[in-house]
Design a protein around this motif. Structure first.
Motif, PDB file in Angstrom:
ATOM      1  N   ASN A  84     -36.251  -5.033  19.331  1.00 25.56           N
ATOM      2  CA  ASN A  84     -34.828  -5.259  19.544  1.00 25.56           C
ATOM      3  C   ASN A  84     -34.606  -5.152  21.052  1.00 25.56           C
ATOM      4  N   LEU A  85     -34.398  -6.303  21.675  1.00 22.92           N
ATOM      5  CA  LEU A  85     -34.349  -6.325  23.150  1.00 22.92           C
ATOM      6  C   LEU A  85     -33.174  -5.537  23.704  1.00 22.92           C
ATOM      7  N   TRP A  86     -32.035  -5.528  23.002  1.00 22.13           N
ATOM      8  CA  TRP A  86     -30.863  -4.797  23.496  1.00 22.13           C
ATOM      9  C   TRP A  86     -31.164  -3.293  23.499  1.00 22.13           C
ATOM     10  N   ALA A  87     -31.757  -2.835  22.415  1.00 19.50           N
ATOM     11  CA  ALA A  87     -32.097  -1.406  22.335  1.00 19.50           C
ATOM     12  C   ALA A  87     -33.184  -1.064  23.350  1.00 19.50           C
ATOM     13  N   MET A  88     -34.165  -1.952  23.498  1.00 22.49           N
ATOM     14  CA  MET A  88     -35.256  -1.684  24.441  1.00 22.49           C
ATOM     15  C   MET A  88     -34.735  -1.612  25.870  1.00 22.49           C
ATOM     16  N   MET A  89     -33.847  -2.538  26.227  1.00 20.93           N
ATOM     17  CA  MET A  89     -33.330  -2.575  27.597  1.00 20.93           C
ATOM     18  C   MET A  89     -32.418  -1.369  27.858  1.00 20.93           C
ATOM     19  N   THR A  90     -31.618  -1.023  26.884  1.00 24.13           N
ATOM     20  CA  THR A  90     -30.740   0.139  27.054  1.00 24.13           C
ATOM     21  C   THR A  90     -31.568   1.417  27.117  1.00 24.13           C
ATOM     22  N   ALA A  91     -32.551   1.524  26.226  1.00 19.79           N
ATOM     23  CA  ALA A  91     -33.393   2.722  26.213  1.00 19.79           C
ATOM     24  C   ALA A  91     -34.136   2.860  27.542  1.00 19.79           C
ATOM     25  N   ALA A  92     -34.659   1.735  28.035  1.00 20.66           N
ATOM     26  CA  ALA A  92     -35.397   1.779  29.304  1.00 20.66           C
ATOM     27  C   ALA A  92     -34.487   2.265  30.432  1.00 20.66           C
ATOM     28  N   GLY A  93     -33.240   1.820  30.419  1.00 21.50           N
ATOM     29  CA  GLY A  93     -32.309   2.221  31.468  1.00 21.50           C
ATOM     30  C   GLY A  93     -31.827   3.652  31.338  1.00 21.50           C
ATOM     31  N   SER A  94     -32.006   4.223  30.165  1.00 19.29           N
ATOM     32  CA  SER A  94     -31.521   5.590  29.928  1.00 19.29           C
ATOM     33  C   SER A  94     -32.647   6.617  29.951  1.00 19.29           C
ATOM     34  N   ASN A  95     -33.839   6.213  30.355  1.00 19.76           N
ATOM     35  CA  ASN A  95     -35.015   7.107  30.291  1.00 19.76           C
ATOM     36  C   ASN A  95     -35.197   7.650  28.888  1.00 19.76           C
ATOM     37  N   MET A  96     -34.957   6.812  27.902  1.00 24.22           N
ATOM     38  CA  MET A  96     -34.977   7.258  26.509  1.00 24.22           C
ATOM     39  C   MET A  96     -36.112   6.503  25.813  1.00 24.22           C
ATOM     40  N   PRO A  97     -36.939   7.201  25.039  1.00 23.64           N
ATOM     41  CA  PRO A  97     -38.029   6.497  24.372  1.00 23.64           C
ATOM     42  C   PRO A  97     -37.517   5.457  23.373  1.00 23.64           C
TER      43      PRO A  97
END
Lengths: 429, 399
Positions: free
Chosen positions: A159-172
């Motif tokens: 899920n690209l939206w979740a991946m991009m948001t997670a990456a920006g939040s330092n979240m796995p």
């Protein structure tokens, strides 16, 4: 600082709007806006920021390209038509099972690649034909293909939206599989049954006569093997992490693509398919690349901080009440760019307010793709309409048909956000 | 008639597209060349380090684990040996090179400290690979500059994760060794998620393994891992301690709060794996302290990203977030300058050593001549940095 960031943001918005009005593509408009923002900030030649930003989603882009190549090879090998024909021949008398299986087929390509357009390109036409044989009107068929494509893009594992948001939040990006699976399957099934339940019994002879014939020698094993190999590679990395070499998802998809080529009953023009894949994906690759540049420019200038601050200081009830509108509209304007710009501050805010960030992000990441049918981009919506051959009005016909299921999906997503803690039992590796 | 008029509309269109494509390629190449030079200069920049009066030996990490020898993470290991019996402290900066206060504090130790009892071992760039890259999408400055009495010292800014040029691709999910806890895929490149490391792992795991070998071979008594954190993060202005380090950490925290500045103390969570404060103690029984100082530069709601914010820690956006109760540490118009952050680390290291030495007199480590919080705050970080140009050549090494 507020005035400076506000002016920069204003410059970016004006340049973006002006460029789109001059018929420059959305991707180039974003690039020009990013560069203009950096220059207005005082960086005369932001070469390093442009190149560095372009690599922000490099891994995601590679996954996207290799997964789509795999699916395209499978389609060219006749695997997709084999599955669709097998389903029709076996279940044509049972509308419920047929609708269930068609939903599944629509979910797979986007789930593996993270892009609804890939679903439309690979299985949209074929499933659209079957739905038409089932007596469903073209506007409804287009709406089903779009909505299921949107849900496929949101479905796990990618899920690209979740991946991009997670990456920006330092979240796995870990623990999303079940939450995303539940909400996207519910959303896709609702869309399929709400729009496709009424119709006529399928004419199996006509359907089989008109659907493309798979090459001789194609069978269930040859279709399933590449998926089993992919799953095996992923599972091996988890079960034997200290013995299994790290190959990464792009190579796992390429190995599956290789297996598809080896098992194909006919010789596949690999180079031609690869070129076509990249050509078809160029707008989305461009978006991912340019969004990274835009995010870097906004971080450099403080425009990102201004947006983040504005979002995290809003009353939470207002955020809850407007998510169903704000997320799809931002997607329509910025495509994947909406995730790092709005998603990251929202996730920070939800985390601070004690909500479960994984469930909340899964909810948001399911609402976002609904915006892929909205202007100014209307990317996946237009593709769905063209693929199924619907020639009626886009907004009054197709989009109107999407409203009820889209509201249902948006409501599910909002429930995920608001009641994220109660739903946190869904979080699993 | 001009040649262009002779062309058919289709050929004209093709020619137009070709021209656009060539122009795009030329512009892109120009951008790539300029950026490429900047990336090269950043990755290959050598930071001079003047060996202070206390440094008795410089080894490299590869001396403790040959597989690291010659790699990007074969960082310098500075040994300050008093020659007097006592304990051994190991302090590392640069676990996360986007936290410059950590490396600068370690540098203060190397260039200033005199050890009068026991030994002090220091690594300035524990994850050197991560110091050779800045994070895409975050617009970090590539370098930062510290003014001194004699000029300006230039330092490399880095990232939280090892450079993908040294460790790529990432796994689909990072499974931590030996706990098998699943962590974010990119954390396989995070030096503070790969402890205790493994010899056959990726470069960051190998680096942790090498650091563990160092601690075993040098018989380290206590380990201090220096960090900085965003104000939106709950673990801030604190000492996170393994249970074996808790009594010393608690005493240091109380004394520092009474004498110099407020600092908390937290127990290392037993279920959170890969972090130094958990794994080093669990794996080899070395009491471990992780120090966290506030760095507003890392906050997502920050304003313009640049060297000014990195070094002054002043940011109106972060202040506004604080007014809305969204932060775990206070911030005002004075910000969190690098001098304050480095001073906090220096004093905390010294206080831990003092308390440790009181509790363990047979393994005492006595460190002198390191500027404390008030001194660094007053005179600045640069005041305590030595001039490489004036130092004897054999007393200058490079990071």
């Amino acid at each position: 600082m507020f005035i400076h960031a506000g002016i920069i943001l204003g410059v970016m918005v004006v340049v973006f709007v002006a460029a789109t009005l001059l018929k420059v593509s959305i991707e180039l408009s974003m690039l020009i806006a990013a560069v203009a923002g950096a220059i207005a900030h005082g960086v005369a030649f932001p070469a390093r920021h442009v190149v560095e930003g372009a690599f922000t989603y490099f891994d995601v882009t590679l996954i996207f390209i290799t997964a789509t190549l795999f699916m395209n090879l499978l389609k060219e090998a006749g695997g997709v038509s084999y599955i669709v024909r097998a389903i029709i021949s076996r279940f044509y008398r049972n509308r419920v099972v047929l609708l269930l299986l068609l939903t599944f087929i629509l979910l797979v390509p986007g789930a593996l690649t993270g892009a609804g357009s890939v679903t439309v390109l690979i299985v949209g036409a074929m499933v659209g034909n079957v739905l038409t044989y089932m007596g469903i009107s073209k506007d409804r068929v287009a709406a089903i293909v779009f909505l299921c494509a949107a849900m496929s893009a949101a479905a796990p594992p990618i899920n690209l939206w979740a991946m991009m948001t997670a990456a920006g939040s330092n979240m796995p990006y870990v623990g999303f599989t079940l939450p995303l699976a539940v909400i996207t399957i519910l959303g896709a099934l609702f869309a399929m049954f709400y729009l496709g339940w009424k119709g006529t019994p399928i004419s199996v002879e006509r359907a089989l006569a008109e659907l493309p014939e798979p090459p001789k020698g194609m069978n269930g094993f040859k279709v399933a093997a590449p998926f089993v190999i992919f799953l095996g590679l992923v599972l091996a990395g988890r079960v034997f992490p200290f013995a299994m070499p790290v190959i990464g998802l792009p190579l796992a998809f390429l190995i599956s693509a290789g297996v598809t080529v080896l098992l194909s009953p006919k010789r596949l023009p690999i180079f031609k398919i690869s070129c076509e894949t990249v050509e078809n994906l160029l707008p989305l690759i461009g978006t991912l690349t340019v969004v990274g540049i835009l995010v870097q420019s906004m971080a450099l200038t403080g425009a990102r901080g201004l947006i983040s601050l504005s979002v995290v200081t809003m009353p939470i009830l207002v955020i809850f009440a407007t998510l169903f509108l704000v997320l799809p509209i931002s997607e329509g304007v910025l495509q994947y760019g909406a995730a790092p710009l709005l998603g990251v501050p929202l996730i920070f805010l939800f985390n601070m307010k004690g909500l479960d960030p994984i469930i909340a992000l899964a909810g948001m990441a399911t609402i976002w793709p609904l915006g892929d049918a909205l202007p100014p981009t209307t990317l996946v919506g237009r593709a769905a309409v063209m693929t199924v051959g619907y020639d009626g009005p886009y907004y009054q016909g197709f989009l109107k048909r999407c409203i009820v299921p889209a509201l249902f999906i948006a409501a599910l997503g909002t429930v995920y956000v608001v009641f994220s803690n109660a739903l946190s039992f869904l979080v699993a590796g | 008639m001009s040649p262009k008029r002779d062309m058919s509309p289709k050929r004209q269109e093709t020619s137009k597209i070709l021209t656009s494509k060539i122009l795009a390629v030329v512009v892109w190449l120009a951008v790539m060349v300029v950026a490429g030079i900047q990336f090269y200069q950043h990755r290959n920049f050598k930071e001079p380090v003047v060996l202070g009066p206390g440094v008795t030996q410089v080894k490299t990490l590869g001396d403790y684990f040959p597989e690291i020898k010659g790699t990007v993470n074969d960082c310098n290991i500075y040994i300050l040996d008093s020659g007097q019996p006592g304990g051994t402290f190991f302090v590392v900066g640069g676990t996360h090179p986007e936290e410059p206060g950590a490396s600068l504090s370690a540098l203060h130790l190397v260039e200033n400290a005199r050890v009068t009892q026991g030994r002090l071992i220091v690594a300035i760039h524990a994850n050197r690979s991560a110091s050779t890259v800045t994070r895409p999408g975050e617009a970090y400055p590539q370098f930062y500059h510290i003014p001194t009495e004699w000029g300006v010292r230039k330092f490399r800014m880095g990232d939280r994760w090892s450079n993908p040029l040294d460790s790529w691709p990432d796994p689909e999910v990072y499974v931590h060794y030996p706990s098998r806890q699943m962590l974010a895929y990119m954390d396989v490149r995070n030096l503070n998620r790969t402890w205790p490391g493994r010899p056959g792992g990726l470069i960051t795991e190998k680096t942790c393994y090498a650091l563990i070998q160092l601690m075993k071979q040098e018989k380290v008594d206590a380990f201090i891992d220096l960090h900085e954190a965003e104000l939106e993060y709950s673990v801030i202005s604190t000492i996170v301690a393994h249970q074996t380090a808790a009594p010393v950490a608690a005493m240091a925290s109380m004394t520092l709060t009474a004498e110099e500045f407020p600092i908390g103390m937290e127990f290392s969570p037993a279920s959170l794996h890969g972090l130094s404060h958990r794994e080093v103690g669990d794996a080899i029984g070395v009491p471990t302290f992780e120090l966290e100082a506030p760095e507003p530069f890392l906050d997502r709601v920050r304003g313009a990203t640049g060297e000014y914010l990195l070094l002054t820690g002043k940011d109106e956006f972060v202040m506004k977030a604080g007014e809305h109760g969204l932060l775990y540490e206070k911030i005002d118009e004075n910000g969190w300058p690098i001098d304050v952050r480095v001073g906090r680390h220096n004093s905390t290291i010294l206080k831990i050593a003092e308390v440790w030495s009181q509790v363990n007199p047979d393994r005492a480590v006595v460190i002198e001549n390191v500027p404390r919080y008030a001194e660094v705050k007053e005179k600045g970080v640069g005041y305590y940095l030595l001039n490489p140009a004036e130092a004897p050549k054999d007393r200058v090494v490079y990071e």
